[in-house]
Design a protein around this motif. Structure first.
Motif, mmCIF file in Angstrom:
data_model
loop_
_atom_site.group_PDB
_atom_site.id
_atom_site.type_symbol
_atom_site.label_atom_id
_atom_site.label_comp_id
_atom_site.label_asym_id
_atom_site.label_seq_id
_atom_site.Cartn_x
_atom_site.Cartn_y
_atom_site.Cartn_z
ATOM 1 N N HIS A 131 0.947 -1.334 0.086
ATOM 2 C CA HIS A 131 0.415 0.407 0.011
ATOM 3 C C HIS A 131 0.742 1.792 0.020
ATOM 4 O O HIS A 131 0.421 2.136 0.466
ATOM 5 C CB HIS A 131 -0.752 -0.070 1.062
ATOM 6 N N ARG A 179 -6.279 0.305 -7.081
ATOM 7 C CA ARG A 179 -5.720 -0.958 -6.155
ATOM 8 C C ARG A 179 -7.375 -1.383 -5.864
ATOM 9 O O ARG A 179 -8.318 -0.542 -5.512
ATOM 10 C CB ARG A 179 -5.089 -0.593 -5.092
ATOM 11 N N GLU A 191 -8.362 -4.577 -4.152
ATOM 12 C CA GLU A 191 -8.483 -4.738 -2.773
ATOM 13 C C GLU A 191 -9.448 -6.873 -2.177
ATOM 14 O O GLU A 191 -10.175 -6.199 -1.859
ATOM 15 C CB GLU A 191 -7.275 -4.880 -2.079
ATOM 16 N N TRP A 225 -12.340 0.223 -3.527
ATOM 17 C CA TRP A 225 -11.096 -0.157 -4.154
ATOM 18 C C TRP A 225 -10.712 1.021 -3.849
ATOM 19 O O TRP A 225 -10.909 1.945 -2.660
ATOM 20 C CB TRP A 225 -11.765 -0.318 -5.707
ATOM 21 N N ASN A 275 -3.478 3.543 -4.326
ATOM 22 C CA ASN A 275 -3.325 2.087 -3.843
ATOM 23 C C ASN A 275 -3.049 2.046 -2.712
ATOM 24 O O ASN A 275 -2.343 1.451 -1.727
ATOM 25 C CB ASN A 275 -1.398 2.341 -4.142
ATOM 26 N N TYR A 326 -4.524 -8.929 -3.823
ATOM 27 C CA TYR A 326 -5.056 -7.134 -4.871
ATOM 28 C C TYR A 326 -4.580 -6.981 -6.176
ATOM 29 O O TYR A 326 -3.320 -8.068 -6.977
ATOM 30 C CB TYR A 326 -4.612 -6.356 -3.518
ATOM 31 N N VAL A 359 -3.188 -3.855 -8.958
ATOM 32 C CA VAL A 359 -3.355 -2.631 -9.157
ATOM 33 C C VAL A 359 -3.328 -2.044 -10.686
ATOM 34 O O VAL A 359 -2.352 -2.937 -11.726
ATOM 35 C CB VAL A 359 -1.794 -1.923 -8.269
#
Length: 440
Positions: free
Chosen positions: A2, A221, A223, A238, A242, A385, A387
């Motif tokens: 993250h 991101r 997740e 999301w 990130n 996750y 990205v």
């Protein structure tokens, strides 16, 4: 991880071996981070080729010996070990209950199984900021200066799982269990899209008039929050940053949480209606991470007091312990009204149905989870996750996988250490010895 990154560009299938900086050019964090990732990939790959999936140095340096099993504990020996080329080290003998990288409830959910059980090593990397490790901050910059870097920490945990009784040999069962735990199959496939403009505008401050994506330069991101299959209620959240926007917690009183900052600018400020996740060391090292179990429910912000730096949530967060470096992480999704965990349900669609199943995020960005094969449904793992960057000048997302791809992480690695049955311990560690070479 993250982190507050502009992009994550490392891709092992491209076969790159180095990143070259060009004179007079803008320096990008993504380039420097990719160089580090390239070196680690090469080093760990070479070690795994030489040592196999798990091994340690022969002799007293061979670590993680399991001994002295008791009703509720066992010892873990000091030394080094390698799992898929990733080096881990236990600096001093410890016990299952006191191992450094686990926050355990040895009297409850983390109680050792009855009967015989396999002790295994679980290894992965987690992201560490100045909030988790205050020593990373440079005091000369002042207490309120933005952080300059973060770290990747290799985490190891000794875990236990019951060995079933039956006709299957223990050796076969252990090998099958380790392979299944480390498998990356059927963990979900994601597609991403946004309407790409016919031509991009050269002005970095202006998006094309026909752009599908009209936001800023972001690293999105997606997740998984609650694991399992889509039918069982898997969900996701999301973030357009990130998941890197966090607010260190100083104290809490029921649903009222005092934080050290409410954000450094208008893009990172915390506002009423947003959703946050309460995180601390116990959560980031949580046992259910990587298994199809749900994370704690997200909380919605119902009030913000700028003068007192307090945030009122719709329900009290988990107990706050300052020793575990607590903080709130902001997510940018809008869950449906009856969401049980404050996240968005995972819904799947078939790839052949071109426009079915797309879930809108924002500003033209959409994602879609593809259905698994019959009899092998996707089983999502909490914490996994994806990205992907979105760029204003393109009016589009950057996604090189039109057919979809599995999660970018988290990558977990497993190695058997021992099988314990009563007072007897059968070791499963392997060792290697470097051959001696002599000059000609």
């Amino acid at each position: 991880m993250h982190g507050d990154f502009s992009n994550i560009t490392f891709s092992p299938e491209r076969g790159y071996s180095a990143v070259f900086a060009l004179q007079g050019r803008v320096g990008l964090d993504a380039n420097r981070n990719e160089q580090t990732a390239l070196l680690l990939h090469q080093l760990r790959g070479a070690l795994a080729d030489l040592m196999g999936p798990h091994a340690g140095p022969a002799g007293p340096a061979l670590g993680f010996a399991v001994a002295d099993p008791a009703v509720a504990d066992f010892t873990i020996g000091a030394g080094r070990y390698y799992v898929n080329g990733i080096g881990v080290e236990n600096p001093a003998e410890t016990t299952y209950a006191k191992q450094p990288h686990a926050v355990l409830d040895v009297g409850g959910a983390d109680r050792l199984p009855k009967g015989s059980y396999l002790v295994y090593l679980k290894v992965w990397e987690r992201h560490v900021t100045e909030v988790e490790d205050p020593t990373l901050h440079e005091p000369a910059l002042g207490p309120h200066h933005p952080d300059t870097s973060s770290r990747a920490q290799v985490v190891w945990q000794a875990r236990a799982v019951p060995v079933p009784t039956g006709d299957v040999p223990v050796e076969t069962w252990v090998a099958d269990w380790i392979a299944a735990a480390a498998s990356t199959e059927h963990r979900g496939v994601l597609q991403v899209r946004a309407t790409r403009p016919h031509e991009a505008d050269d002005d970095p401050c202006t998006a094309p008039s026909d752009a599908g994506y009209t936001g800023e330069n972001q690293l999105y991101r997606v997740e998984i929050r609650s694991g399992g299959t889509a039918r069982e209620g898997a969900s996701f959240a999301w973030s357009r940053d990130n998941g890197s926007v966090i607010y260190p917690v100083l104290a809490s009183d029921g649903p009222v949480v005092q934080v050290s900052t409410l954000g450094r600018d208008r893009h990172t400020t915390l506002e009423v209606g947003q959703w946050v996740e309460a995180v601390d060391d116990a959560v980031s090292l949580r046992r259910e991470l990587g298994r199809p179990r749900p994370a704690a429910p997200l909380r919605q912000v119902v009030d913000v007091d700028v003068d007192l730096s307090t945030v009122t949530l719709d329900a009290p967060p988990p107990a706050i312990d300052r020793r575990r470096h607590p903080y709130l992480r902001r997510w940018d999704h809008t869950p449906p009204g009856k969401s049980p965990d404050g996240a968005v349900p995972v819904t799947e669609a078939q790839a052949a149905r071109k426009d079915a199943g797309w879930i809108p995020l924002e500003r033209g960005v959409e994602v879609r989870f593809l259905t698994g094969e019959r009899g092998n449904p996707h089983r999502y793992r909490t914490g996994d996750y994806w990205v992907f960057p979105a760029r204003r000048t393109l009016g589009d997302v950057i996604w090189h996988h039109p057919q979809g791809r599995g999660p970018h992480g988290v990558a977990y690695h497993y190695a058997p250490l021992a099988v314990v049955e009563g007072d007897a311990v059968t070791g499963w560690r392997t060792s290697f010895a470097l051959p001696l070479t002599h000059g000609l």
